[in-house]
Design an enzyme around this catalytic site. Structure first.
Site, mmCIF file in Angstrom:
data_model
loop_
_atom_site.group_PDB
_atom_site.id
_atom_site.type_symbol
_atom_site.label_atom_id
_atom_site.label_comp_id
_atom_site.label_asym_id
_atom_site.label_seq_id
_atom_site.Cartn_x
_atom_site.Cartn_y
_atom_site.Cartn_z
ATOM 1 N N ARG A 187 173.574 -21.568 -2.090
ATOM 2 C CA ARG A 187 173.281 -20.285 -2.742
ATOM 3 C C ARG A 187 174.481 -19.796 -3.552
ATOM 4 N NH1 ARG A 187 171.035 -14.684 0.013
ATOM 5 N NH2 ARG A 187 171.613 -13.305 -1.698
ATOM 6 N N ASN A 209 162.130 -18.777 -0.046
ATOM 7 C CA ASN A 209 162.188 -18.524 -1.478
ATOM 8 C C ASN A 209 162.540 -19.793 -2.243
ATOM 9 O OD1 ASN A 209 161.488 -15.879 -2.014
ATOM 10 N ND2 ASN A 209 163.434 -15.111 -1.190
ATOM 11 N N CYS A 261 156.055 -12.601 1.150
ATOM 12 C CA CYS A 261 157.286 -11.991 0.669
ATOM 13 C C CYS A 261 157.309 -10.549 1.157
ATOM 14 C CB CYS A 261 157.287 -12.038 -0.853
ATOM 15 S SG CYS A 261 158.770 -11.321 -1.581
ATOM 16 N N HIS A 284 158.136 -11.946 -6.737
ATOM 17 C CA HIS A 284 159.325 -11.338 -7.374
ATOM 18 C C HIS A 284 159.041 -10.900 -8.807
ATOM 19 C CE1 HIS A 284 162.519 -12.945 -4.344
ATOM 20 N NE2 HIS A 284 161.457 -12.442 -3.757
ATOM 21 N N TYR A 324 162.777 -6.531 -8.471
ATOM 22 C CA TYR A 324 163.260 -7.660 -9.261
ATOM 23 C C TYR A 324 163.010 -7.504 -10.760
ATOM 24 C CZ TYR A 324 164.386 -10.426 -5.141
ATOM 25 O OH TYR A 324 164.967 -10.898 -3.988
#
Lengths: 437, 437, 437, 437
Positions: free
Chosen positions: A95, A149, A171, A201, A255
């Site tokens: 990440r 995700n 989600c 998102h 988002y």
């Protein structure tokens, strides 16, 4: 009725106590006999820490739920009723790469959007597809509830290439929006009903009802007032322009700031990077501390520190979804499923995030019709990105990955997009064998 | 056959000699008896300069075409067969505003895209719709051939709100691409056939044929080689990444650089602004010089200096279009027309730029099917922008204008978008009465 | 240029002299070096009769076209440029069965529609698919021009299951309509342009232009006047109700009588059956006589008796199609191709009969948009029938065949439909091995 | 909460006691304070008979519901919460005409399908549209629940031309199917869930679930076994062919017999006509007897004889629909609503009969996706018929009415269709002023 068997892949995640808490609370409606927490060898220590906490939690709660810890996924999957996935291929170090390389080139570096989201997808899709292979063999009737995700991209991948078709992407963004709206209106969330439509998102609240009466305009006005903020732990809560929201007529998700405030978000990320480093690095520290807390043999409930981690309402969302499937509740929940025409203009077979009736036969989306003209293009663009990313992940085709990268609205140059692609491919090489055959 | 009557609105444009040259060359197939050049009082001097040059040109060429100069649009329109429009509401000073205000806020400032394109549309749409009212009354059988930018938006406006339905939007971008491709392949353009699909200034060459055999991949490779460039006078010819073109599989138009090279184009515009000012200011100087040249009473042909102005092939495109309608040629040309399902996924009633069979009954688009997944979102986004811009222009609704502004991919912030909107509304107030009622 | 090689499968057909005549006439634009006539052993005698006539014809015409006669299909196909098919699986005896069994049960018995059309498709599709296998191997660049009925269903089968994609279905119905309309208007057919849209044997003339001006309403009025008739040799020319045509606004094809005059057509067929037997039996007699004529060694032109056979303009349609492909003419002709969105509402991949631009790269359909609401359902119903029939032919699935049979609008009972299905399966058993595995 | 006001237009209908019984049973969840029964002067006597019975019923049940009887529609509508319509323009004599004229010409004569359905629509649509005008003025927030046939066509008319948009078409066919299926499976109907999709009187059960598990194939097999029958009082229960049902894969409604057993249904109708006259005449006799029963001052419950009249479950369907709206229940019920993309391929704005989530904001259809290919054409054909019928009813255009008539699959001749149209227009002249202006 023998009780339910749930298998959680990536069971060593710091989120697991959240899930276990939910399962304990819902036990009456959702009698889970066995919860299998599965992880990979690299996650063995975490699995044991979190697994032991889970055992203490159920014991204290006095529910007859057996917790099994294992590194043997196939053994765990046998005859499962539900499989949940909360995996992180390459863990937090990956990440950090996803966030930092794009930023180095002046582009948004974010876990689930843009270049970072693309690479998280490229790494994770092959693993999810392998899991579906095992499921097809070992528990063909089970539902795969994917929390991992980028959930939209992963759901799309399973719908198109998975060996099972019973997949739902889940989600916490929509449920978080619903809770925030209830808070704004100062009412209990049970009196609120929000119709959701879009992509993971990239979901919009298209209509909000309070006691059955539409209050969407009022909610938009409150949201544009600057007095309240609707956001997530990992997204800065920059205020929306009130007139823009009034013009948009539907409620953007947190988002959406990456798209409608691209300039500010990029500037903010670049500043944060200088000041405090990436979000991934911060999360790594939080996790470290969390696991120290989890180790405490006297701890037998979800510790309050977990809230800093983000992921609010995940447990609630997961448990109410599984419960409604198990009990054929036919209530309405927002999940990621096959479009099936629910959103006109997106492919029938695409994964979309929409309000669905949840039944024992799975989620049945409500017909949304066409999205408002103002958002149709952006949603299509992200869907195209997801489709190309899935193709790239499955084939290991360099040009498809480049195309996915370049058409993403957060990557604003073909030439720089290619540089980012090349550097990220190299950095994540270990997890992307399909590109190096 | 009595011969054709053409009316050119905005006849005082510096481009007019280009058109007149074309009409002289095509005279055999397109016997124009009367050419009416119409302008507004502010343009009287230019109209006379350019009109007199036009008269000298036809005289020298020996064709029996009568040139009429007038400020009375209605008188000119009576019984016209074709009406062409090449107007510029607010003239070049308005363009300079369109280019400079967005740049001040760090956003692309361009005549036909983004914030600038929006305002050019808002100013021009009401005038075009007035023209269609006159046409419906005075020459209901005439075709409106619109050269004015933003041509896609204007065509959409006429299709939806015009009093006539016989409208075609014409742009020199596709024909310019075709010519460049022929040059690249070092063959005569007659041997090339390009299938076009998309929107105005967002059009793609989807297939290229040489003597009927597909050569699209070869053209893409040449275009990505950096040895040749396909661009317009007003767009810097930044090179495409070769792998990106290979991945895209279709040929972008010069304007696509604003989207796939947004970052570099913005940086370039900001540099240029510092160095040489806006493109509008440069054009203003070129025009001034051109009109000096036009005044020369010995000049009786199109002067070579016109080439610096841009607009290559406009005359050719216009004449071959009018000729094919007049003669029911049924040949294939790329124009802006009602979609009618030609591009799946865009509204049936939307204006699109596609290859059409040109008949006496107008253009009939070839069925494109779906655009490649990679470009579908961007095209939809621009189409949505155009639709909202048209609604805003017609209604004078502030929020619709704000929405159009904010969803445009070249405007990357709701808050800044609003500032740009407010400042531009004020700056163009004179030409935007619909927003100040 | 070496000249063209054409292979005609089913070359022993009585129609061949028509084709040969056309090839002779078009020789300048379409220099055919080799024409291979292929047939099966059962057709050897006919092949020789008709092949020898063909040889006498080219010799007399003085064109350097070599005629080859063979029973070896694979040898013939090698390096072919165009392959035409005019086969009849089970020959005229099968047609007689197709016509008589449905009539026995009180349903329309017709060669290309309803139960008869279904069975002609079930017998022919496997053979056509085999031909495409050979073509993929022996002449992968060749175009398959299929004249065999049911042409729509066969084109659909090749598009979906064929080993080649370069297939065009050709029918003489649209060209016959165009000629009749020219006759009605008493003008040369070159001045007429008809836009066609629909399916094979279910095609409509949606717009008629005379010298580029629309005259559709006038044509409909003439057609409804009862003074002229637009029909085929094999379809009784029952008059259309004038008001119905006025209401319909588009021009039905002769076969539409089966649907809009179902009752009368059925009554007529039942009467004819009593009086003169099936059309198939009549054709058998005509053919017998024709071949006697063909045998005449002094005959070196197409004999006038061929006109009684039907199939008017087939040769013209075929030659102008092949010529336009060969020369990349980009003119407009109605053929059966992949829809590609040309008709909104029908599947992108479905075979449709529409006006197309004919290029070296094949036919490119013009965008029709939506069919008028009045005909949309019927067209969809026939398309569904064709799709199910193709699936049934390929899989040999009894239930799919039953479904295709029952949903056809000319089969008005599930119970009787099943009886017809069962009896026809038995009667055609020899040609339907896929159903008896 | 003040309690609910319901207005029933056509309140003198023999069905009213059924409705009243339901309202009494549901009183706890649906507290109706006022029930207004409205009728026209010709219906005054019936209104009083049935209204007095209703009053006796509520009195006996001891619920505080006020029954008002009036001929003044506008007075009744004021501030209504729900308006239900159960009108019959031209009463049973008109129905007898609808049934007998088509049969005279050898075509199906039926109340809601084919020629009869067309004329029932033409008579009723203008009245329904007038009601919506009054509602827009007097009770703009009320829901119109239309029970009147043809319910699909009427819902379409209101959606397109009504002055209100809050309209739901309700039919007892789906609920009847659900009940029959429960009986077949020998389980309580609460354990059954059927997904419905299609049009009114052309609806299919696409999936059947028992306790959440799909049992569709089992239901089809039972239905094809000949041991059980799913039908309505007014439709002969001819058995389905078992293989046909297996091939179809979805459950047809009783009315589908008119299409898939057209031949037998027509023969049956012609026989019945000879033997016993039209269904309308029979109903007239039943009604006469019913009203005699209703007059009995000692009767204070719904009499058992009403069952002979048909209309089973209407009351149940109506009450659970109104209750779910009133209480924002968000449960699933099959109703006629705006498609909104629920069924791909049908217009977004068309009325369809589908499973919907019922909320205070009205019904929200579940996304069906595409209907199975086998039924798509027939459904589209009926939808086209309904659309044309609505246009004809609103405009009084003869040609549109002729087109609607002729394209209906139960009218198998343009020439005879026109004769039927002309004779029926004359017979119903009094109720069709729009055609005689």
């Amino acid at each position: 009725m023998k009780g339910i068997k749930i298998v959680t892949i990536g069971g060593g995640s710091s989120y697991t106590p959240e899930l276990v808490e939910g399962l304990i609370q819902y036990y009456d409606e959702l009698p889970v006999r066995e919860l299998w927490l599965v992880d990979i060898p690299e996650g063995k220590e975490k699995l044991e820490i979190v697994g032991n906490l889970a055992k203490r939690m159920v014991k204290k709660a006095g529910v007859p739920m057996n917790i099994h810890l294992t590194l043997d996924r196939r053994a765990a999957l046998e005859d499962a009723d539900f499989v949940t996935t909360q995996i992180r291929v390459g863990q937090l170090d990956a990440r950090i790469i996803d966030e930092s390389i794009p930023l180095k080139y002046g582009m948004i570096g974010q876990e689930t959007n843009g270049a970072g989201g693309l690479f998280k997808g490229l790494r994770t899709i092959p693993i999810i597809l392998e899991i579906t292979k095992d499921m097809a063999e070992l528990c063909p009737k089970a539902w795969l509830i994917n929390f991992t995700n980028p959930a939209g991209m992963l759901t799309e991948a399973v719908l198109r290439y998975g060996k099972i078709k019973k997949v739902i992407g889940l989600c916490n963004v929509p449920i978080g929006m619903e809770m925030t709206i209830a808070n704004m209106l100062e009412v209990d969330s049970s009196r609120i009903h929000v119709e959701f439509a879009g992509l993971n998102h990239m979901v919009f609240g298209t209509h909000v009802y309070l006691d059955g009466m539409e209050v969407t305009a009022q909610v938009l006005d409150l949201l544009g007032s600057g007095k309240v903020s609707m956001t997530m732990k990992n997204i800065i809560g920059l205020d929306w322009d009130r007139d823009f929201l009034k013009a948009l007529k539907i409620i953007p998700c947190p988002y959406h700031r990456y798209y409608y405030k691209h300039k500010e978000m990029l500037e903010h990320e670049l500043e944060e990077l200088k000041k405090t480093g990436t979000r991934g690095a911060a999360v790594k520290q939080i996790e470290k501390e969390l696991f120290e807390v989890y180790k405490d043999p006297d701890l037998a409930v979800k510790p309050s520190q977990l809230e800093n981690r983000g992921g609010a309402y995940y447990s609630y969302a997961a448990c109410r979804l599984i419960r409604s499937i198990y009990n054929d509740k036919r209530d309405i929940q927002p999940v990621n499923v096959r479009n099936n025409g629910a959103i006109i203009g997106l492919p029938e077979g695409a994964a979309v995030e929409v309000s669905c009736m949840i039944t024992k036969d799975g989620p049945k989306p409500l017909a949304v019709g066409e999205l408002p003209v103002a958002v149709r293009g952006l949603v299509q663009q992200i869907k195209s990105f997801e489709q190309l990313a899935v193709e790239a992940a499955v084939t290991g085709d360099y040009h498809l990955a480049l195309l996915a990268m370049t058409i993403h609205p957060l990557v604003t140059s073909d030439v720089i997009g290619k540089k980012i692609l090349n550097e990220m491919l190299e950095a994540h090489k270990k997890y992307l064998p399909q590109f190096f055959r």
